[in-house]
Motif scaffolding. Structure first.
Motif, PDB file in Angstrom:
ATOM      1  N   THR B  74       0.815  -1.171   0.077  1.00  0.00           N
ATOM      2  CA  THR B  74      -0.051   0.133  -0.070  1.00  0.00           C
ATOM      3  C   THR B  74       0.889   1.278   0.072  1.00  0.00           C
ATOM      4  O   THR B  74       1.873   1.038   0.453  1.00  0.00           O
ATOM      5  CB  THR B  74      -0.896   0.186   1.420  1.00  0.00           C
ATOM      6  N   PRO B  75       0.228   2.383  -0.283  1.00  0.00           N
ATOM      7  CA  PRO B  75       1.032   3.695  -0.372  1.00  0.00           C
ATOM      8  C   PRO B  75       1.561   3.910   1.108  1.00  0.00           C
ATOM      9  O   PRO B  75       2.761   4.582   1.123  1.00  0.00           O
ATOM     10  CB  PRO B  75       0.123   4.799  -0.753  1.00  0.00           C
ATOM     11  N   GLU B  76       1.017   3.340   2.115  1.00  0.00           N
ATOM     12  CA  GLU B  76       1.405   3.798   3.286  1.00  0.00           C
ATOM     13  C   GLU B  76       2.753   2.753   3.776  1.00  0.00           C
ATOM     14  O   GLU B  76       3.585   3.457   4.676  1.00  0.00           O
ATOM     15  CB  GLU B  76       0.343   3.147   4.567  1.00  0.00           C
ATOM     16  N   ASP B  77       3.062   1.645   3.065  1.00  0.00           N
ATOM     17  CA  ASP B  77       4.306   0.814   3.283  1.00  0.00           C
ATOM     18  C   ASP B  77       5.563   1.692   2.895  1.00  0.00           C
ATOM     19  O   ASP B  77       6.406   1.702   3.609  1.00  0.00           O
ATOM     20  CB  ASP B  77       4.148  -0.293   2.443  1.00  0.00           C
ATOM     21  N   TYR B  78       5.199   2.475   1.794  1.00  0.00           N
ATOM     22  CA  TYR B  78       6.418   3.383   1.447  1.00  0.00           C
ATOM     23  C   TYR B  78       6.480   4.580   2.175  1.00  0.00           C
ATOM     24  O   TYR B  78       7.460   5.058   2.707  1.00  0.00           O
ATOM     25  CB  TYR B  78       6.103   3.877   0.180  1.00  0.00           C
TER      26      TYR B  78
END
Lengths: 385, 287, 132
Positions: B74-78
């Motif tokens: 997910t974008p949150e992981d980055y």
């Protein structure tokens, strides 16, 4: 001899006054830049060198071009250049002064500039650039001042000047080669990673510098009784003609390698500059102006009847100067950063403070040149040479 | 005693040179003599210092990183990795691209590896013959801490250099004069410059790390200050296994084990800079 | 003398410039500064000793910090073993300023008096001041 610069006509002092005002405006803008940061210019994370370094790159060439007068006069005793050679040496001094100022205003932490001398890295081309530039400045100041002083006293220059003059010839070539090496050794920027970068720099320098010199000689002839001589001017014009031909040839060589090889990264910057890329056409008008001016200047310079026509010659020389200024200045320096390492386009355009600081530095160079030329003319008028 | 002007100037010049030279020489000699109290010294080992316990420092012959994008979904992981670096190192956020400062960031496959698929056209339209999911997938970019770095070669003051001990390309912001030659030399666009004062633009100030001032270059330094305390780099810690950090010269390290079993690529290898950051191929979902 | 008026006027202007620091600052001499060593942190944690002795630090903390700067950043040596054998992490913000958390009452007192403006604070962060 300095007292020669302290007496002058009303026109002289008005000119000095105008230059001081422009320098003042530049200083004020620089103070603003010093407190705010270089973000006041148009430079960005992707285009991290801009107008200042472009001017520096161009002016190193103009400084090196004095060698085109020194070699014929001092090495081959070409007496025709007897009067014009001091103009070339003093132009070199003013150019190097401007180069140093342009680097200074471009530094993020200028107060730390002595770190280059205190903690040098001999592997870095920029360290050598500082060495050769300062050395060239010292050489020209010593040589110019001593020969002019000897002329004033109507004696031959002292013997120790001759080895310095001989040294100044390879040194002049070296300042521009070292500056070219700043660019030509970087794997990151494909527009610069070319073996003929140093050759291109030198050919452009030997076209632009003597062109400016002839224009200055014309101006000097207008405002004083000093005449460099028709023969000298026409000989220098021949040098400009040959150098500009070689310069244009080298540019065409770059185009051939870039486009015939078909390797996209080799031609990307040239495509952006001359034809536009990804919808960005900011530089295209300028690059075609430089192309047209280059062709016009070549026509006017290669045909002897046109070259020796002193009404047409200034037109040709201005065309050479502007053409090489665009090509070696913003075209090369900014073009090297576009496209960026991610193959996207980040544009660059100089801001008003940036241009005013640039003008201020040019005015400082013009002031140096004016004062030095006034001294030279004053001495020559006094002695009657 | 009569002395003419020329002799006087020669004498004055010689005295000036000798006195300045003498004073400088004496200063240098004094500087070389230690000003530390006797017995005091600096070392690299960190056990038992006074402000809390810490683990012994992490050392390696050549630090490297492997990026496993299959762990980033997910974008949150980055964003977790980027935010960790941004917070710990007081990275400013100027809100616009011109002055931006970034040590680790995301970009597309096309921009991370622009030489892999350049200018490909089908019926005049630009196209990439790669899986759709890969076209959109963000990649993490940072300084590659190259083994043959062009940026350190060009620095005139040694403000950036390659550490012999562990191969990290380090920055000394005390010495940087802001000439930006390193930025021109970096083929990966990894370096940022402080075009203006960063302090007003730091969202959450970390009081344990300095900021930078205007006019110096900065970039990822593989968290040397954390390595000295036995901690992994901040982005690695928050990456949930997506970033693997280790010694490329130790055949038993995790990075070497991964690289010997999975195919990987590096950015712009043809330039010969020998990047130390490897991107694993394959394993990405829906690709 | 020729142009006597202009010369004497010029000399007076020169004298005024050269003595400017003295007459401009008449009456503004500060008291000898007394930096407050007892910060909140030092009081709470009963710290008795600094990295080196008080006399050494007073005279040479600048040189110590300069050496520390090079040791930590350029040589990667982040542990300092002082003259008594105690080990400290080389870190301005997290070692020195951890105890000396009162920059305004400690560091600034002497620096302001001596008109010294170390540019360390351009980058290094001073701890948030608390009432000590």
């Amino acid at each position: 001899m300095f007292e020669k610069a302290l007496v002058g006509s009303k026109r002289y002092w008005t000119w000095i006054g105008v230059l001081l005002v422009i320098i003042g405006v530049g200083v004020v803008n620089y103070l603003h830049q010093f407190s705010y940061g270089l973000g006041l210019t148009g430079m960005s994370r992707d285009v991290s060198w801009g107008f200042y370094i472009a001017q520096f790159t161009f002016l190193v060439g103009v400084a090196a071009s004095a060698v085109m007068l020194v070699i014929p006069y001092y090495l081959h005793h070409y007496k025709t250049f007897r009067r014009i050679v001091i103009l070339g040496e003093f132009l070199a001094i003013a150019s190097v002064v401007m180069c140093i100022l342009f680097i200074f205003v471009d530094l993020g932490q200028p107060m730390r500039v002595m770190n280059v001398a205190l903690h040098p890295r001999p592997n870095s081309v920029m360290f050598w650039d500082m060495v050769v530039l300062l050395g060239y400045l010292a050489l020209n100041v010593v040589i110019g001042w001593t020969t002019l002083g000897a002329e004033r006293k109507e004696v031959r220059p002292p013997a120790w000047v001759k080895p310095l003059i001989l040294l100044s010839v390879p040194w002049a070539v070296s300042i521009h080669t070292v500056t070219a090496f700043l660019y030509a050794g970087l794997p990151a920027r494909h527009l610069w990673l070319s073996a003929i970068m140093a050759a291109r720099f030198l050919s452009g320098a030997f076209a632009a510098g003597p062109a400016l010199l002839i224009l200055l000689a014309f101006i000097v002839r207008r405002v004083s009784s000093f005449d460099a001589g028709r023969e000298a001017i026409e000989a220098v014009a021949k040098i400009v003609a040959y150098a500009m031909s070689v310069n244009v040839f080298f540019i065409l060589l770059e185009f051939f390698t870039a486009f015939y090889s078909g390797v996209p990264m080799h031609s990307a910057s040239l495509r952006y500059l001359f034809f536009g890329l990804d919808g960005h056409y900011e530089f295209v008008p300028f690059m075609w102006v430089l192309a047209i001016l280059a062709v016009v200047s070549l026509v006017l310079l290669v045909i002897p009847q046109l070259r020796n026509n002193h009404t047409l010659l200034p037109v040709a020389l201005v065309a050479v100067f502007i053409s090489t200024w665009i090509d070696k200045g913003v075209g090369l320096v900014v073009g090297g950063f576009i496209p960026n390492p991610f193959e996207t386009i980040t544009t660059y355009s100089p801001t008003a403070p940036e241009l005013l600081i640039t003008l201020g530095v040019y005015a400082a160079g013009a002031l140096t040149l004016t004062v030095l030329y006034k001294i030279a003319i004053g001495v020559k008028e006094e002695v009657g040479t | 005693m009569s002395i003419n002007r020329r002799q006087f100037i020669k004498l004055a010049g010689l005295s000036a040179v000798l006195s300045v030279g003498g004073i400088t020489a004496m200063d240098r000699m004094k500087a070389n003599a230690s000003v530390l109290p006797s017995g005091a010294r600096a070392t690299a080992s960190a056990t038992g210092q006074i402000f809390g316990e810490s683990k012994p420092p992490l050392t390696a012959k050549r630090w490297g990183m492997v990026v496993d994008l299959s762990k980033f979904e997910t974008p949150e992981d980055y964003q977790k990795c980027i935010d960790a670096c941004d917070y710990i190192h007081n990275i400013p956020d100027f809100g616009e691209k011109k002055d931006e400062v970034k040590w680790i960031w995301t970009d597309t496959y096309e921009h991370t590896f622009p030489d892999n698929n350049p200018d490909n056209k089908l019926n005049g339209e630009p196209v990439q013959f790669i899986p759709e999911a890969l076209k959109e997938k963000p990649f993490l970019l940072l300084c590659n801490h190259c083994d043959n770095p062009p940026c350190t070669r060009v620095c005139p003051t040694k403000a950036t250099w390659k550490r012999e001990s562990d191969g990290i390309v380090m920055m000394d912001q005390h010495r940087c004069i802001g000439c930006r030659f390193c930025m021109a030399a970096c083929p990966f666009g990894a370096r940022s410059f402080n075009w203006r004062d960063p302090r007003p633009f730091i969202k959450n100030v970390n009081p344990e790390y300095p900021t930078r001032a205007i006019g110096v270059v900065e970039k990822c330094i593989f968290c040397v200050e954390r390595l000295a305390q036995g901690l992994q780099p901040a982005c690695v810690e928050k990456s949930n296994g997506g970033l693997i950090f280790g010694d490329l010269e130790d055949p038993n390290s995790e990075v070497r084990k991964i690289l010997s079993t999975r195919f990987s690529i590096r950015r712009k290898p043809e330039l010969g800079t020998q990047p130390s950051v490897y991107y694993l191929i394959g394993g990405i979902k829906n690709v | 003398m020729y142009n006597g008026g202009k010369i004497i006027l010029g000399l007076l202007v020169f004298l005024a410039f050269v003595t400017f620091p003295f007459w401009y600052n008449i009456g503004t001499a500060d008291k000898i500064p007394k930096p407050v060593i007892e910060s909140t942190y030092i009081k709470e944690h009963n710290i008795k000793k600094c990295v080196e002795s008080k006399d050494y630090m007073r005279a040479s903390h600048m040189e110590l910090l300069d050496n520390w700067r090079n040791d930590a950043i350029r040589r990667g040596e982040r542990v300092y073993v002082n003259s008594e054998g105690r080990r400290y992490l080389i870190d301005l913000q997290n070692t020195c300023l951890k105890c000396h958390s009162n920059k305004k009452e400690f560091c600034d007192r002497c620096h302001n008096y001596m008109a010294v403006k170390p540019y360390c604070w351009d980058c290094h962060l001073a701890p948030k001041e608390t009432k000590s």
